[in-house]
Design a protein around this motif. Structure first.
Motif, PDB file in Angstrom:
ATOM      1  N   LYS A  57       0.829  -1.201   0.000  1.00 27.43           N
ATOM      2  CA  LYS A  57       0.000   0.000   0.000  1.00 27.43           C
ATOM      3  C   LYS A  57       0.865   1.254   0.000  1.00 27.43           C
ATOM      4  CE  LYS A  57      -3.935  -2.059   2.424  1.00 27.43           C
ATOM      5  NZ  LYS A  57      -4.678  -2.129   3.703  1.00 27.43           N
ATOM      6  N   CYS A  58       1.849   1.298   0.884  1.00 27.76           N
ATOM      7  CA  CYS A  58       2.719   2.471   0.969  1.00 27.76           C
ATOM      8  C   CYS A  58       3.533   2.619  -0.318  1.00 27.76           C
ATOM      9  CB  CYS A  58       3.636   2.342   2.182  1.00 27.76           C
ATOM     10  SG  CYS A  58       4.527   3.831   2.628  1.00 27.76           S
ATOM     11  N   ALA A  59       4.024   1.492  -0.826  1.00 24.67           N
ATOM     12  CA  ALA A  59       4.867   1.517  -2.024  1.00 24.67           C
ATOM     13  C   ALA A  59       4.072   1.765  -3.294  1.00 24.67           C
ATOM     14  CB  ALA A  59       5.636   0.203  -2.147  1.00 24.67           C
ATOM     15  N   SER A  60       2.762   1.847  -3.213  1.00 25.49           N
ATOM     16  CA  SER A  60       1.955   2.176  -4.388  1.00 25.49           C
ATOM     17  C   SER A  60       1.935   3.676  -4.666  1.00 25.49           C
ATOM     18  CB  SER A  60       0.519   1.672  -4.199  1.00 25.49           C
ATOM     19  OG  SER A  60       0.488   0.259  -4.117  1.00 25.49           O
ATOM     20  N   CYS A  61       2.425   4.449  -3.707  1.00 21.37           N
ATOM     21  CA  CYS A  61       2.434   5.901  -3.847  1.00 21.37           C
ATOM     22  C   CYS A  61       3.861   6.446  -3.917  1.00 21.37           C
ATOM     23  CB  CYS A  61       1.692   6.532  -2.675  1.00 21.37           C
ATOM     24  SG  CYS A  61       1.320   8.279  -2.864  1.00 21.37           S
ATOM     25  N   HIS A  62       4.783   5.803  -3.190  1.00 20.64           N
ATOM     26  CA  HIS A  62       6.190   6.231  -3.128  1.00 20.64           C
ATOM     27  C   HIS A  62       6.980   5.070  -2.537  1.00 20.64           C
ATOM     28  CE1 HIS A  62       5.178   6.651   1.092  1.00 20.64           C
ATOM     29  NE2 HIS A  62       4.209   7.507   0.752  1.00 20.64           N
ATOM     30  N   ASP A  63       8.287   5.170  -2.524  1.00 17.32           N
ATOM     31  CA  ASP A  63       9.075   4.139  -1.857  1.00 17.32           C
ATOM     32  C   ASP A  63       8.607   4.021  -0.412  1.00 17.32           C
ATOM     33  OD1 ASP A  63      10.468   3.869  -4.192  1.00 17.32           O
ATOM     34  OD2 ASP A  63      12.299   4.852  -3.488  1.00 17.32           O
ATOM     35  N   SER A  64       8.447   2.794   0.051  1.00 21.29           N
ATOM     36  CA  SER A  64       7.864   2.579   1.367  1.00 21.29           C
ATOM     37  C   SER A  64       8.725   3.172   2.483  1.00 21.29           C
ATOM     38  CB  SER A  64       7.667   1.076   1.618  1.00 21.29           C
ATOM     39  OG  SER A  64       7.159   0.849   2.908  1.00 21.29           O
ATOM     40  N   PHE A  65       8.050   3.715   3.489  1.00 20.73           N
ATOM     41  CA  PHE A  65       8.732   4.238   4.668  1.00 20.73           C
ATOM     42  C   PHE A  65       8.885   3.176   5.752  1.00 20.73           C
ATOM     43  CE2 PHE A  65       6.518   8.452   3.483  1.00 20.73           C
ATOM     44  CZ  PHE A  65       7.545   8.783   2.610  1.00 20.73           C
ATOM     45  N   ILE A  66       8.208   2.039   5.603  1.00 22.62           N
ATOM     46  CA  ILE A  66       8.177   1.058   6.684  1.00 22.62           C
ATOM     47  C   ILE A  66       8.950  -0.225   6.365  1.00 22.62           C
ATOM     48  CG2 ILE A  66       6.008   1.926   7.592  1.00 22.62           C
ATOM     49  CD1 ILE A  66       4.563  -0.306   6.126  1.00 22.62           C
ATOM     50  N   ASP A  67       9.327  -0.428   5.091  1.00 24.36           N
ATOM     51  CA  ASP A  67      10.130  -1.601   4.731  1.00 24.36           C
ATOM     52  C   ASP A  67      10.902  -1.273   3.456  1.00 24.36           C
ATOM     53  OD1 ASP A  67       8.215  -1.915   2.622  1.00 24.36           O
ATOM     54  OD2 ASP A  67       6.962  -3.117   3.946  1.00 24.36           O
ATOM     55  N   ASP A  68      11.435  -2.282   2.799  1.00 24.61           N
ATOM     56  CA  ASP A  68      12.342  -2.049   1.665  1.00 24.61           C
ATOM     57  C   ASP A  68      11.654  -2.038   0.308  1.00 24.61           C
ATOM     58  OD1 ASP A  68      14.505  -1.892   3.393  1.00 24.61           O
ATOM     59  OD2 ASP A  68      14.900  -4.054   3.305  1.00 24.61           O
ATOM     60  N   TRP A  69      10.337  -2.148   0.252  1.00 26.33           N
ATOM     61  CA  TRP A  69       9.658  -2.197  -1.037  1.00 26.33           C
ATOM     62  C   TRP A  69       9.649  -0.816  -1.687  1.00 26.33           C
ATOM     63  CZ3 TRP A  69       9.457  -6.779  -2.829  1.00 26.33           C
ATOM     64  CH2 TRP A  69       9.313  -7.868  -1.956  1.00 26.33           C
TER      65      TRP A  69
END
Length: 384
Positions: A57-69
């Motif tokens: 979900k986070c990586a669908s908008c930008h590089d994820s802030f919570i993991d490496d995706w």
């Protein structure tokens, strides 16, 4: 039920036919939406989170802030499903870059980016269910363990990259699932008949860090929204399709009711969600949800205390019980409710309290109060 093998089930979702395309298509939003909620991105989010334990979900908008995706990872999976070239948007701003279709785990194989969409989906389905893709089986056995034991071997269940509290257990269960023909009922039976499942209920520690968590037994679990409504239906005979607000439910001829005490009954999970079920945690269909809150929320507490939907349901139940058993005394009715709800007889103190609440002669209001007192008991709401 045909007990469809899980690998076949996954292939039908990832490479869908018209009958199974709802999972892949996601929710078709009304009006203009953020680029991260396009159906192609919902496909990536659904496949990643539900089937692989990867939250995109986070990586669908930008590089994820919570993991490496990365943003490109979400778009790469989405591009496999896309019918046309898919432009990458970062925080809803077009980047001018076109997404390259690719699978999240290159070590398991690749999807040909130049292949037609149908072939790309076939390749993805094959990669997802390949015998060496242990992530698929680990994700589902971890979810089953979480549901039955109260906490996953890997926690949270949507972050499978996290370290499990047991390194060997998910490997064993995943391998057993694959060796057993991807039979989920077999895996559930294996867990349910294990010595671990038979241990005494342990304190619930959902937020304990993995370095501090020690498995001491299954945690007591609250009834789900659907289980709670079904349990009331079994006590009173008022199941969802019998409620006053008939517009809230789906008329489905294919739903064959089964009988409880010679009464037709359809499980609430098979009909459209109601306000009561939603307030008790049944998710809507507009987002990827793979778990429900284990602790009671403020909204749930308010609805359980004085919410109108529950009050109306209990009043309908009281009316039905009075209509079915017009000759029962107050004591006989209270004994029946306790036996049906708790599978035991009431003690003298409970019976005195409930008969006092019910009143003599019995009224709908008094009997609804009795029902409320019983369904609020931890003994009723917790599965141990």
């Amino acid at each position: 039920m045909e007990n469809k093998a899980y690998d076949q089930f996954v292939r039908e979702l990832v490479n869908p036919s018209p009958e199974s395309a709802g999972f892949a298509n996601g929710f078709v939003w009304r009006g203009q939406v953020n680029a991260s909620q396009r159906p192609e991105l919902q496909f990536a989010q659904n496949v990643g989170q539900v089937l692989l334990g990867v939250n995109l979900k986070c990586a669908s908008c930008h590089d994820s802030f919570i993991d490496d995706w990365k943003l490109t990872d979400a778009y790469g999976l989405a591009a496999i499903y896309s019918k046309e070239p898919l432009e990458i948007n970062r925080c809803d701003v077009p980047t001018g870059q076109t997404a390259e279709p690719y699978f999240l785990f290159a070590e398991l194989g690749t999807v040909d980016p130049a292949a037609p969409r149908k072939e790309r989906l076939e390749q993805l389905a094959a990669l997802m269910t390949a015998s060496d893709n242990g992530r698929l089986t680990r994700t589902i056995v971890n979810r089953l363990w979480d549901r039955m034991m109260g906490r996953g071997i890997v926690f949270p269940v949507d972050a499978l990259q996290s370290r499990p509290w047991s390194e060997d257990l998910p490997d064993f269960l995943a391998a057993d699932l694959a060796d057993g023909g991807y039979d989920l009922k077999r895996t559930l039976a294996l867990i349910a008949t294990s010595q671990l499942y038979g241990l005494q209920t342990a304190p619930w520690t959902p937020d304990a860090p993995v370095d501090e968590y020690v498995f001491a037994g299954p945690a007591a679990k609250r009834l789900s929204a659907e289980q709670f409504v079904d349990a009331i239906a079994q006590i009173t005979g008022v199941s969802p399709e019998k409620t006053a607000n008939e517009d809230a439910f789906v008329t489905a001829e294919f739903l064959e009711p089964y009988m409880i005490d010679e009464r037709p009954f359809i499980r609430s999970s098979l009909v459209e969600s109601t306000l009561l079920m939603r307030s008790l945690g049944r998710p809507n269909r507009e987002q990827v949800v793979t778990t429900r809150p284990a602790e009671m929320t403020t909204l749930e507490a308010i609805e359980m205390s004085n919410g109108l939907p529950l009050s109306e349901l209990l009043q309908q139940g009281a009316d039905k019980l009075l209509a079915e058993h017009p000759d029962w005394s107050t004591q006989e009715m209270c004994e029946h409710i306790i036996r049906t709800a708790l599978s035991r007889r009431p003690d003298e103190s409970e019976l005195a309290t409930l008969t006092g609440i019910a009143g003599d002669p019995l009224t709908t209001a008094g009997l609804a109060d009795v029902l409320w007192c019983v369904v609020m008991l931890p003994e009723f709401q917790l599965v141990r």
